[in-house]
Design a protein around this motif. Structure first.
Motif, short mmCIF file in Angstrom:
data_model
loop_
_atom_site.label_atom_id
_atom_site.label_comp_id
_atom_site.label_asym_id
_atom_site.label_seq_id
_atom_site.Cartn_x
_atom_site.Cartn_y
_atom_site.Cartn_z
N MET A 159 0.84 -1.17 0.00
CA MET A 159 0.00 0.00 0.00
C MET A 159 0.90 1.25 0.00
SD MET A 159 -2.96 0.95 2.70
CE MET A 159 -4.49 0.60 1.89
N THR A 160 0.50 2.26 -0.74
CA THR A 160 1.27 3.49 -0.85
C THR A 160 0.88 4.46 0.26
OG1 THR A 160 1.31 3.20 -3.23
CG2 THR A 160 1.89 5.37 -2.39
N GLU A 161 1.87 5.04 0.90
CA GLU A 161 1.61 6.02 1.94
C GLU A 161 1.39 7.39 1.30
OE1 GLU A 161 3.95 8.12 5.61
OE2 GLU A 161 4.50 6.10 5.03
N ILE A 162 0.37 8.12 1.75
CA ILE A 162 0.09 9.46 1.22
C ILE A 162 0.95 10.46 2.00
CG2 ILE A 162 -1.66 11.23 0.91
CD1 ILE A 162 -3.74 8.99 0.81
N THR A 163 1.79 11.18 1.28
CA THR A 163 2.69 12.12 1.92
C THR A 163 2.38 13.57 1.55
OG1 THR A 163 4.29 11.87 0.13
CG2 THR A 163 4.57 10.46 2.07
N SER A 164 1.27 13.79 0.88
CA SER A 164 0.89 15.15 0.49
C SER A 164 0.62 15.99 1.73
CB SER A 164 -0.37 15.10 -0.38
OG SER A 164 -0.90 16.39 -0.55
N LYS A 165 0.91 17.29 1.64
CA LYS A 165 0.64 18.16 2.79
C LYS A 165 -0.86 18.36 3.00
CE LYS A 165 1.32 22.55 0.32
NZ LYS A 165 2.09 23.79 0.34
N TYR A 166 -1.67 17.91 2.03
CA TYR A 166 -3.13 17.99 2.17
C TYR A 166 -3.74 16.63 2.50
CZ TYR A 166 -2.11 22.28 -0.38
OH TYR A 166 -1.58 23.48 -0.78
N ALA A 167 -2.94 15.67 2.93
CA ALA A 167 -3.42 14.31 3.19
C ALA A 167 -4.45 14.27 4.32
CB ALA A 167 -2.25 13.39 3.51
N ASP A 168 -4.28 15.10 5.34
CA ASP A 168 -5.21 15.13 6.48
C ASP A 168 -6.33 16.12 6.19
OD1 ASP A 168 -6.43 14.85 8.94
OD2 ASP A 168 -5.01 16.16 9.97
N PHE A 169 -7.20 15.76 5.23
CA PHE A 169 -8.26 16.67 4.79
C PHE A 169 -9.19 17.06 5.93
CE2 PHE A 169 -12.38 17.71 2.99
CZ PHE A 169 -12.03 18.64 2.02
N GLU A 170 -9.62 16.10 6.73
CA GLU A 170 -10.56 16.40 7.82
C GLU A 170 -9.92 17.31 8.87
OE1 GLU A 170 -13.82 15.97 8.00
OE2 GLU A 170 -13.62 15.17 5.97
N GLY A 171 -8.66 17.10 9.15
CA GLY A 171 -7.96 17.97 10.09
C GLY A 171 -7.84 19.39 9.55
N LEU A 172 -7.51 19.50 8.27
CA LEU A 172 -7.43 20.83 7.63
C LEU A 172 -8.79 21.49 7.59
CD1 LEU A 172 -4.99 20.34 4.63
CD2 LEU A 172 -4.68 21.83 6.59
N ARG A 173 -9.83 20.71 7.31
CA ARG A 173 -11.19 21.27 7.26
C ARG A 173 -11.59 21.83 8.63
NH1 ARG A 173 -15.96 21.93 4.77
NH2 ARG A 173 -17.86 21.34 5.85
N THR A 174 -11.28 21.09 9.67
CA THR A 174 -11.59 21.57 11.02
C THR A 174 -10.88 22.88 11.31
OG1 THR A 174 -11.88 19.29 11.78
CG2 THR A 174 -11.50 20.95 13.47
N GLN A 175 -9.61 22.96 10.96
CA GLN A 175 -8.85 24.20 11.17
C GLN A 175 -9.42 25.34 10.34
OE1 GLN A 175 -4.68 23.58 10.44
NE2 GLN A 175 -4.57 21.82 11.80
N ALA A 176 -9.72 25.07 9.07
CA ALA A 176 -10.25 26.11 8.18
C ALA A 176 -11.59 26.63 8.67
CB ALA A 176 -10.37 25.56 6.76
N LEU A 177 -12.46 25.73 9.09
CA LEU A 177 -13.78 26.15 9.59
C LEU A 177 -13.67 26.93 10.89
CD1 LEU A 177 -15.96 22.99 8.82
CD2 LEU A 177 -15.82 25.14 7.53
N THR A 178 -12.74 26.54 11.74
CA THR A 178 -12.52 27.28 12.99
C THR A 178 -12.06 28.71 12.69
OG1 THR A 178 -11.96 25.25 14.16
CG2 THR A 178 -11.21 27.31 15.15
N LEU A 179 -11.14 28.84 11.74
CA LEU A 179 -10.65 30.17 11.36
C LEU A 179 -11.75 31.00 10.70
CD1 LEU A 179 -7.14 29.17 10.01
CD2 LEU A 179 -7.63 30.38 12.14
N ARG A 180 -12.56 30.35 9.85
CA ARG A 180 -13.65 31.05 9.17
C ARG A 180 -14.67 31.56 10.17
NH1 ARG A 180 -14.11 33.59 4.50
NH2 ARG A 180 -15.49 32.56 3.09
N ARG A 181 -15.01 30.71 11.14
CA ARG A 181 -15.99 31.10 12.18
C ARG A 181 -15.44 32.16 13.11
NH1 ARG A 181 -17.81 24.85 12.79
NH2 ARG A 181 -19.05 24.83 10.88
N ALA A 182 -14.12 32.30 13.15
CA ALA A 182 -13.48 33.37 13.92
C ALA A 182 -13.47 34.68 13.14
CB ALA A 182 -12.06 32.97 14.30
#
Length: 83
Positions: A1-24
């Protein structure tokens, strides 16, 4: 299996951060800069369904009005008797 090493691999984590910043109250540009993102398509996906902060909803008419009320500077010409 190939490991995902993209800086956008943790989409849900990024989404949580983005939504927190947007709501701020941060703009898309501010969120993009804080999360060190260079891909607007990913940012669109992260913020999907989240409304923009009220302060970012300005129209050209509002800016035109604001600048029309700004003080103006006139330059005197020699015809007006300037030295």
């Amino acid at each position: 299996m190939t490991e995902i090493t993209s800086k956008y691999a943790d989409f849900e984590g990024l989404r949580t951060q983005a939504l927190t910043l947007r709501r701020a109250g941060l703009s898309r540009r501010q969120i993009r800069d804080r999360l060190l993102m260079d891909n607007n398509d990913i940012l669109n996906s992260l913020l999907e369904g989240e409304p923009a902060p009220e302060w970012t909803r300005t129209t050209g008419a509002v800016w035109s009005y604001a600048f029309s009320k700004a003080p103006t500077c006139t330059v005197a010409s020699k015809a007006d008797g300037a030295a």
